[in-house]
Design an enzyme around this catalytic site. Sequence first.
Site, short mmCIF file in Angstrom:
data_model
loop_
_atom_site.label_atom_id
_atom_site.label_comp_id
_atom_site.label_asym_id
_atom_site.label_seq_id
_atom_site.Cartn_x
_atom_site.Cartn_y
_atom_site.Cartn_z
N TYR A 1 37.36 52.77 32.50
CA TYR A 1 37.18 51.33 32.31
C TYR A 1 38.13 50.69 31.30
O TYR A 1 38.08 49.48 31.09
CB TYR A 1 35.73 51.04 31.88
CG TYR A 1 34.73 51.48 32.92
CD1 TYR A 1 34.54 50.72 34.08
CD2 TYR A 1 33.98 52.63 32.76
CE1 TYR A 1 33.64 51.12 35.05
CE2 TYR A 1 33.07 53.04 33.71
CZ TYR A 1 32.91 52.28 34.86
OH TYR A 1 32.01 52.68 35.82
N HIS B 1 26.15 47.59 44.43
CA HIS B 1 25.99 48.57 45.50
C HIS B 1 24.57 48.64 46.04
O HIS B 1 24.30 49.35 47.00
CB HIS B 1 26.41 49.95 44.99
CG HIS B 1 27.72 49.90 44.28
ND1 HIS B 1 28.87 49.54 44.94
CD2 HIS B 1 28.07 50.10 42.99
CE1 HIS B 1 29.88 49.55 44.06
NE2 HIS B 1 29.41 49.88 42.88
N ASP C 1 21.54 37.69 48.55
CA ASP C 1 20.90 36.47 49.04
C ASP C 1 21.12 35.31 48.07
O ASP C 1 21.35 34.18 48.51
CB ASP C 1 19.40 36.72 49.23
CG ASP C 1 19.11 37.62 50.41
OD1 ASP C 1 20.01 37.86 51.23
OD2 ASP C 1 17.96 38.09 50.53
N ASN D 1 31.01 40.24 38.05
CA ASN D 1 31.13 41.69 38.06
C ASN D 1 29.70 42.22 37.97
O ASN D 1 29.13 42.31 36.89
CB ASN D 1 31.96 42.18 36.87
CG ASN D 1 32.08 43.69 36.86
OD1 ASN D 1 31.34 44.37 37.56
ND2 ASN D 1 33.00 44.20 36.06
N ARG E 1 29.39 54.07 46.06
CA ARG E 1 30.02 52.79 45.70
C ARG E 1 30.73 52.16 46.91
O ARG E 1 31.35 51.11 46.79
CB ARG E 1 30.98 52.99 44.52
CG ARG E 1 30.26 53.41 43.25
CD ARG E 1 31.09 53.34 41.99
NE ARG E 1 30.59 54.31 41.03
CZ ARG E 1 29.61 54.08 40.13
NH1 ARG E 1 29.07 52.90 40.04
NH2 ARG E 1 29.18 55.04 39.33
N HIS F 1 36.07 43.90 39.67
CA HIS F 1 35.70 45.22 39.17
C HIS F 1 36.82 45.74 38.29
O HIS F 1 38.00 45.56 38.62
CB HIS F 1 35.46 46.21 40.32
CG HIS F 1 34.25 45.87 41.09
ND1 HIS F 1 32.98 46.03 40.60
CD2 HIS F 1 34.11 45.33 42.32
CE1 HIS F 1 32.11 45.61 41.49
NE2 HIS F 1 32.76 45.17 42.55
N LEU F 2 36.44 46.38 37.19
CA LEU F 2 37.44 46.91 36.27
C LEU F 2 38.19 48.08 36.91
O LEU F 2 39.41 48.18 36.83
CB LEU F 2 36.75 47.39 34.99
CG LEU F 2 36.10 46.26 34.18
CD1 LEU F 2 34.99 46.81 33.31
CD2 LEU F 2 37.15 45.56 33.34
N SER F 3 37.44 48.96 37.57
CA SER F 3 38.06 50.14 38.17
C SER F 3 38.14 49.94 39.68
O SER F 3 37.68 48.95 40.23
CB SER F 3 37.23 51.38 37.85
OG SER F 3 35.97 51.25 38.48
#
Lengths: 147, 147, 147, 147, 147, 147, 147, 147, 147, 147, 147, 147
Positions: free
Chosen positions: E24, E80, E87, E74, E111, E100-102
């Site tokens: 991260y 996931h 919704d 994020n 994931r 997303h960082l990664s």
Amino acid sequence: MNPSIYCLNGPNLNLLGQREPEIYGRATLDDVAEICRAECDRLGFLLEFRQTNHEGVLIDWVQESRGGAALVINAGGYTHTSVALHDALRTLTIPIIEVHLSNPSAREAFRGTNFVAPAASGSISGFGAFGYHIAIQAAAQLCRRVE
Amino acid sequence: MNPSIYCLNGPNLNLLGQREPEIYGRATLDDVAEICRAECDRLGFLLEFRQTNHEGVLIDWVQESRGGAALVINAGGYTHTSVALHDALRTLTIPIIEVHLSNPSAREAFRGTNFVAPAASGSISGFGAFGYHIAIQAAAQLCRRVE
Amino acid sequence: MNPSIYCLNGPNLNLLGQREPEIYGRATLDDVAEICRAECDRLGFLLEFRQTNHEGVLIDWVQESRGGAALVINAGGYTHTSVALHDALRTLTIPIIEVHLSNPSAREAFRGTNFVAPAASGSISGFGAFGYHIAIQAAAQLCRRVE
Amino acid sequence: MNPSIYCLNGPNLNLLGQREPEIYGRATLDDVAEICRAECDRLGFLLEFRQTNHEGVLIDWVQESRGGAALVINAGGYTHTSVALHDALRTLTIPIIEVHLSNPSAREAFRGTNFVAPAASGSISGFGAFGYHIAIQAAAQLCRRVE
Amino acid sequence: MNPSIYCLNGPNLNLLGQREPEIYGRATLDDVAEICRAECDRLGFLLEFRQTNHEGVLIDWVQESRGGAALVINAGGYTHTSVALHDALRTLTIPIIEVHLSNPSAREAFRGTNFVAPAASGSISGFGAFGYHIAIQAAAQLCRRVE
Amino acid sequence: MNPSIYCLNGPNLNLLGQREPEIYGRATLDDVAEICRAECDRLGFLLEFRQTNHEGVLIDWVQESRGGAALVINAGGYTHTSVALHDALRTLTIPIIEVHLSNPSAREAFRGTNFVAPAASGSISGFGAFGYHIAIQAAAQLCRRVE
Amino acid sequence: MNPSIYCLNGPNLNLLGQREPEIYGRATLDDVAEICRAECDRLGFLLEFRQTNHEGVLIDWVQESRGGAALVINAGGYTHTSVALHDALRTLTIPIIEVHLSNPSAREAFRGTNFVAPAASGSISGFGAFGYHIAIQAAAQLCRRVE
Amino acid sequence: MNPSIYCLNGPNLNLLGQREPEIYGRATLDDVAEICRAECDRLGFLLEFRQTNHEGVLIDWVQESRGGAALVINAGGYTHTSVALHDALRTLTIPIIEVHLSNPSAREAFRGTNFVAPAASGSISGFGAFGYHIAIQAAAQLCRRVE
Amino acid sequence: MNPSIYCLNGPNLNLLGQREPEIYGRATLDDVAEICRAECDRLGFLLEFRQTNHEGVLIDWVQESRGGAALVINAGGYTHTSVALHDALRTLTIPIIEVHLSNPSAREAFRGTNFVAPAASGSISGFGAFGYHIAIQAAAQLCRRVE
Amino acid sequence: MNPSIYCLNGPNLNLLGQREPEIYGRATLDDVAEICRAECDRLGFLLEFRQTNHEGVLIDWVQESRGGAALVINAGGYTHTSVALHDALRTLTIPIIEVHLSNPSAREAFRGTNFVAPAASGSISGFGAFGYHIAIQAAAQLCRRVE
Amino acid sequence: MNPSIYCLNGPNLNLLGQREPEIYGRATLDDVAEICRAECDRLGFLLEFRQTNHEGVLIDWVQESRGGAALVINAGGYTHTSVALHDALRTLTIPIIEVHLSNPSAREAFRGTNFVAPAASGSISGFGAFGYHIAIQAAAQLCRRVE
Amino acid sequence: MNPSIYCLNGPNLNLLGQREPEIYGRATLDDVAEICRAECDRLGFLLEFRQTNHEGVLIDWVQESRGGAALVINAGGYTHTSVALHDALRTLTIPIIEVHLSNPSAREAFRGTNFVAPAASGSISGFGAFGYHIAIQAAAQLCRRVE
């Protein structure tokens, strides 16, 4: 006497032309029968054209078609579920042509299972009523090849 | 004349009250018909109540119901296997209410496939014979909404 | 004092009437509460009507409903993902009625997983706000049966 | 009067002896009936031997067999697709013996799904017409055990 | 007054910089907030930057962001698993940018399920803290397009 | 001061002893806390024993446990669904011991997915309240190994 | 000038007549071209008939066919693997007819994935070289319908 | 000298009559051997009846049975896991009859995989010890057919 | 001399602006090249911008990009099918940025397989032509980080 | 005489301490036996400690353990493949404790199938040799409960 | 003149020795060609050694190899995706030997699909450049067998 | 003394030459041993050549082979089912070469699971007895590399 081509139609095809015309087109089942008859006349075949909503009746007729020259079949919804119909088709030695009015690949996933195709000589789909026209031609062509 | 609600029942429902009462309850199909009729009377509808073990007959009747006001259907085992029935339901424009006596989520995995629900307006399950009572109410309610 | 029916609503149901009305209808959650209250009054029950976006709060309330007469629950998106909610429902012995405004069978595949239904007595879906009306009826009916 | 063993045969079994003899053998359905009758005579049972291509008729007959002593069933292609037949078999309390002429494990993958076996007492497959001979024996044996 | 961009961060992002820096990066959540604020200032937006470990709180905030100009989200692990969050996002009409960082494609199979992406306008992943920088840019760009 | 072992309990464990005792046993959560405290006293650890129905709170506490010596966790239903919890556990460097009262292998298929186990040092399941007794032992043992 | 029908053939079709004639028949690709040309002449179309083993070349040609009247395509092995070809077909607005010499349903499972069919108007398979004959007819028929 | 029928029994069948009698019945393996011997005597065969818990021993014996007239085999748990046993059975040219005491279709899903059936001439299951009685009959019948 | 950023575009991207503009936007590939060039100029990089419909050519170019500073790639349909492209990307040590004009999560299931993402540093999707703008920024940022 | 606890060890556990110590630790199987013996002494049980690489021998021993007080089993690789072992365990009425040295959830996917756990009272994994220590405790505890 | 062995190499093999040497070894493709040539000389064959990144070119060459004595092929990434290549290989009657430098079983799951192996006489993998040495031997051996 | 190459053969390989020669060839296991011995002599190795039908014996021998120079193994049917064998192979540090006489890719689907290959250095299949010849060569080659 001329040999017969059986053209058997499964469930809900009696509603043709009334039901979801954007998928199935505007021709009625009588129109389809007319198209088939004209083409059979031209090619020297009799036509046995029928429709039923009953799986068992469809199987009875498939068995009866053993005395004919070829079978053109649109099994409607039974295409995707009927092992019994599959077994009946497997008992035939005459050419079998599968027809569909619409293109099943562009529809629900459950139409991806098909018990007619593996027992058929060939398949025609997506051409609406015109598909029957060329199915009769193909049936005639395959009869000649078998002779 | 009052409009009709069709209430169609599929395979083995003729045995209701005799078969596995711990799952399906003790009411017979005649009791169920009586419940439906009373509710239809109260709400100003005629009732067309039928049962068959034959998939093809069920499809014939679904097609016939096009002339009615709404369809309440418990397709029994055909719920989980009949694409042909699904196609017949898709041809209707009247409200369709699916009923089940028991709760299919609490039973075998193969009851997880359902060809009636995606074609229905709504579903009611798990309330035994009382489920028909509220299905008729819902049918009446949806008819009014459509008008 | 009259026994209580708990009617618990999960995430995003506070936006009812504003969010995707072509799927969920135009009634607001207050309208739904009103429908439930009227029906409870008619049938002799108190109503405990609540909404939360928090899974943990929903579980706290389900546990609290053990002191009530019946539980009507629309768990929204948690229906499809919450084993913890499933376990909480399993601890109840009162009747549980699952409600959905829309018909999940006609929507995304991930709505095919359902952790509420297997723990519920019965399910009602696809009738919009009217579904709560008949859910209260069904709850009352099942309470009587249990007594 | 002697109790009856029902022996019910599903789709395409009327073609026995004509259809794919390398899989199903050369005996006709009449030969099979004869084998069953002889064995029933020897063991003191009446025989009710029937065939149909119609799923609904097969279900009607299964329901009727509730008055008999045992059921021997070869459901043909419906074995692999009929939840409705499964439900009908579940309503019986008499012994149910499943027969198949050929060995389904050595055939297409779709014959791996079986709705008859889980509702049957036992199964016999792969022995051709002789399988009916031992099925009648097993039926008689199970009747005695139940008594 | 300038319109607001909401930047919402889900579970465990409060530990940023301390937790698995090889995945991260070393920037803390405060560093990320600073990056976002600088970019918002430059582009003429207010910033509403928050973090929570609670799914329900995240949903509350997503609902609240309806009054904003755009949402950068994020959702961490809830990405996931949360249909409820999905919704909530579906109720928005403002642009939604997923960050997303990664790079999730290079990590565990679970994931691979993503409930944020199908509800988002676009996604940015794998660029560490710098991903927020360009997410704010993209948010600003999409706001202008909508106007 | 003695180091602390965190013992965190997830949803519905507050009902222990009241809920499905044939699965979970008759001990209450207070009994379990008592067992843990006695064993911690014997082994020279403080005990931080908590329960919550909220996924977010459980994650907050897991983060807090970073200051402790070891974590014993029974995440209840979140075990099977929470990627966010998994990520929180991954941020710890202290030993993590997973406990379950019952044996998940003997229960529903959806309990086959487990997001706690892959992040834990070890797992103990099926021994009821006694499982916490040996989990505390194991935690103490692993702490010593790490030192 | 007459409008053109493109007839594009994918990998290994250059070997037609030499390769596995029991599956593909004895006609060579030149014979097939001749059949197509004759039918196009009769129906008033020019024919653009080509073959390549290269996926990229096939895509180039599909893009080029946008200037034609219809596309008849037998994509050979790329049928089952090429998303890029699928995307190219999706860019066309002229009728697309898929042809296969053999019946893919009777062959390996990996031929069950099809990226051409969902983008095609209709499909014809199993009729050998004669399938091109009726594909040209169908193409002509669909052109007229579009006009 | 009379030809031999091998009757080979796999793991845990030595416990027959002691283990889960509601599934496997009360007959012991000695009783089963007695049933087989009586039937072999009547039909003019010697009997080689054995049991082992070892997969390798079972394979050794299957190889040895090549010198016999037929093989009746109940491979117990190895039925569902042993490719090596499958390969050994494939090396035989004598008739192979698979027997099971209980009905595997009514048990755990992992009993749905079967490596004996595809290599067997036929299968008999669900009739308890009586199944061996008819298996010997079937073996004798198939020997005659082969001669 | 300034280092080069390679921007490689796969099949059908030459039709950008003409093809399904509701999905891909109205910018042409020349417009995209212009956006990239402007951003490269600003950041002090040369730009190598190319498009091909051929998988092999794309692989050749990816290999060639090893001499560059970074790679921005939109592999179009090959994203979902090309292991060979994946292997080529794996041979690079420079930063790789994946771009998509539209959001694949909101499209067909077969776009869920992705062979570019696991080999890329990061991904940007759903922002139309603007996505290339920020991809160039990200490429520049990652180059600096590597230095 | 004191009752016996059987501790049975499957394939490759004889190599303990030599094989992959980063996964299985440095203790040898003799060390493990010593740990078990000490704990059995303390708790008043005899210990029957054995190891084998043979599935059939393991089954023989499991059957023999019926005369003991409890079974502690580490079936090694047979855990994931042996239905026959599962059936043997099912015949026991004494407590069964499954032990694993390492944490299978953190290893290959094929270790996700487990035929021991569903037949065991409880499971302990991931604690190396110390796991046997607490397994003996748990065995003793469960024996007392059964008495 | 001596007969030729074709040795065809697919995508990215031109980078051999530079790319991930811990997987593929340090030999370059020229080294591999040298190994093959030496072995062909020794065994009396000519060598046709080539490499391409293009699937279509690989198919062209496979078709061309029909005039050779044997084909040794390392299709690289196309091994796992190319039905078209599979079809081309199926048209050959000469021996086909598949080679891989590394062991695909020890790598990503998507390398588990293989379209070359089912069309090959045999396969050799995991021996680095030495695998080509024995592949040439095997090719020579199979040629002799065919003669 | 020369180092030993172990060549271990699994179930049913003792029948080589008698069993299905169209798949496995006509060489007997003695012929194969002779081939191996000749090649070992030439390369300066002793040969330890054995066969067993017992999984446990195979594992014992694999463990014993730790004292050898290399292991050539054809595990027959255990290849596809034995995790225990896989674990035994994982304990070795000498080179492991997997051999198969036939090509498993061209056979039943259950031969697609392979527990030997992921633990082996390399694999050779489809070359009949000659495969052992080159396996010994490869073993020798890998030994040298390790030294």
